[in-house]
Enzyme design. Structure first.
Site, PDB file in Angstrom:
ATOM      1  N   LYS A 185     -27.307  29.829   4.611  1.00 43.94           N
ATOM      2  CA  LYS A 185     -27.202  28.378   4.840  1.00 43.94           C
ATOM      3  C   LYS A 185     -26.827  28.108   6.295  1.00 43.94           C
ATOM      4  O   LYS A 185     -25.991  28.821   6.860  1.00 43.94           O
ATOM      5  CB  LYS A 185     -26.118  27.795   3.914  1.00 43.94           C
ATOM      6  CG  LYS A 185     -25.803  26.327   4.180  1.00 43.94           C
ATOM      7  CD  LYS A 185     -24.907  25.724   3.108  1.00 43.94           C
ATOM      8  CE  LYS A 185     -23.443  25.974   3.349  1.00 43.94           C
ATOM      9  NZ  LYS A 185     -22.575  25.336   2.350  1.00 43.94           N
TER      10      LYS A 185
ATOM     11  N   GLY B 121       0.794  -1.238   0.000  1.00 39.91           N
ATOM     12  CA  GLY B 121       0.000   0.000   0.000  1.00 39.91           C
ATOM     13  C   GLY B 121       0.820   1.278   0.000  1.00 39.91           C
ATOM     14  O   GLY B 121       0.269   2.369  -0.115  1.00 39.91           O
TER      15      GLY B 121
ATOM     16  N   GLY C  26     -22.867  17.890  -2.500  1.00 41.05           N
ATOM     17  CA  GLY C  26     -23.938  18.427  -3.339  1.00 41.05           C
ATOM     18  C   GLY C  26     -25.129  18.964  -2.551  1.00 41.05           C
ATOM     19  O   GLY C  26     -26.036  19.561  -3.125  1.00 41.05           O
TER      20      GLY C  26
HETATM   21  C1  R5P Z   1     -18.651  25.777   1.943  1.00 40.41           C
HETATM   22  O1  R5P Z   1     -18.921  26.726   2.615  1.00 40.41           O
HETATM   23  C2  R5P Z   1     -18.414  25.811   0.482  1.00 40.41           C
HETATM   24  O2  R5P Z   1     -18.425  27.099  -0.051  1.00 40.41           O
HETATM   25  C3  R5P Z   1     -19.408  24.935  -0.246  1.00 40.41           C
HETATM   26  O3  R5P Z   1     -20.683  25.519  -0.137  1.00 40.41           O
HETATM   27  C4  R5P Z   1     -19.432  23.573   0.322  1.00 40.41           C
HETATM   28  O4  R5P Z   1     -18.144  23.072   0.394  1.00 40.41           O
HETATM   29  C5  R5P Z   1     -20.298  22.644  -0.480  1.00 40.41           C
HETATM   30  O5  R5P Z   1     -20.331  21.414   0.160  1.00 40.41           O
HETATM   31  P1  R5P Z   1     -21.467  20.360  -0.126  1.00 40.41           P
HETATM   32  O6  R5P Z   1     -21.529  20.168  -1.616  1.00 40.41           O
HETATM   33  O7  R5P Z   1     -21.003  19.131   0.591  1.00 40.41           O
HETATM   34  O8  R5P Z   1     -22.736  20.890   0.431  1.00 40.41           O
END
Ligand code: R5P
Length: 305
Positions: free
Chosen positions: A206, A52, A239
């Site tokens: 978010k 590995g 995503g």
């Molecule tokens: C985080 O703040 C980044 O700007 C992206 O929004 C994040 O990395 C996206 O991650 P995921 O696709 O896992 O939601």
């Protein structure tokens, strides 16, 4: 393993010879850079021993050369990190005068804080390790709690942005679209790219609970029904940052949805999940994948000239 991958292009400058060498995961990117710089190109030879451990070999003499090692940190970021470290040390051991690391997507930057007691703050450790190179060139690194790579690297760094290239892409392929930044951090890309492309942008809020659980509420100052929506973010990993607003946009009867990521990591089948929801997906080629259609190598070539 193929040893016949060393191709000499015309136009190599006199003085210190420059060699562009790319890992398996960044072959297309490395080849493009070499061709545009008119420098010789070769593939970094790597494999794993039966136990590995990494085996790494330069298939060409490096004595006196400026080695440009191209290795994006996806997929398999742990392997990529060891390749970059071995690659740097081995290039020096074989007589290279200068080592530049081209890391189109720089990994390990999101763990920039001890979120829970005892955790490793990866970004600082990785920066420290990679600082053995003479120079590092990367694009849109995920900077949240620090504002510049210079705060954590001990070597020269050049940070490029895909903003202009994304703006041109939006102008050409997404006329009249509404640009959406899915979270506060995406403000820097979404707003700037939209304004360069002459498009309207909205930025959402978010809340992240875990790597796979986020909550985003779609709020807009303009009507959404019948609009072409382009969600722009730096990284598409699991995503979920895209999936949450996509579900709401669909209920609001938008005309089409496209997800644009600078870096398409696509962990845990994210690409398939996004496509299943009916979204188009487009990324730059910092990470090689089936949707890496936006070429950013010109920006790297400019920085390496
Ligand atoms: C985080 O703040 C980044 O700007 C992206 O929004 C994040 O990395 C996206 O991650 P995921 O696709 O896992 O939601």
């Amino acid at each position: 393993m193929h040893l016949k991958t060393f191709v000499v292009f015309k136009g190599v400058k006199r003085g210190m010879k420059t060699l562009v060498i790319a890992s398996e995961r960044s072959l297309d990117f490395g080849r493009k850079i070499a061709r545009k710089l008119h420098k010789p190109f070769s593939k970094l030879l790597t494999k794993h021993f039966p136990d590995g451990e990494l085996y790494l070999r330069y298939p060409i003499p490096l004595k006196g050369a400026h080695v440009i090692l191209v290795d994006s940190m996806q997929p398999n970021p742990d392997d990529a990190l060891v390749e970059l470290l071995f690659g740097t040390a081995s290039a020096r051991a074989h007589g290279a005068k200068k080592v530049t690391l081209v890391i189109p997507y720089m990994g390990f930057l999101r763990q920039d804080k001890e979120f829970h007691p005892g955790e490793t703050v990866s970004n600082k450790i990785v920066a420290d390790l990679l600082s053995r190179a003479d120079r590092i060139v990367t694009m849109d690194p995920h900077l949240h709690r620090i504002s510049s790579l210079k705060q954590i690297f001990k070597t020269k760094t050049k940070t490029l942005t895909a903003n202009d290239i994304l703006a041109q892409h939006l102008k050409a392929k997404h006329k009249g679209a509404l640009v959406v930044g899915p979270d506060g951090e995406s403000f820097q890309w979404a707003r700037s790219v939209a304004s360069k492309a002459g498009l309207h942008a909205i930025v959402l809020n978010k809340k992240r609970y875990t790597s796979e659980k986020v909550r985003i509420l779609v709020k807009s100052d303009v009507p959404l029904k019948g609009r072409d929506i382009v969600i722009v973010d730096d990284i598409i990993s699991t995503g979920h940052t895209m999936i949450e607003p996509i579900k709401q946009f669909k209920r609001m009867k938008v005309k089409s949805i496209t997800c644009i990521g600078i870096h398409g990591v696509f962990a845990m089948n994210a690409l398939q999940k996004l496509k299943k929801l009916g979204s188009k997906v487009e990324c730059t080629n910092t990470i090689q994948n089936p949707v890496s259609i936006i070429d950013v190598t010109d920006a790297f070539v400019e920085a390496l000239r």
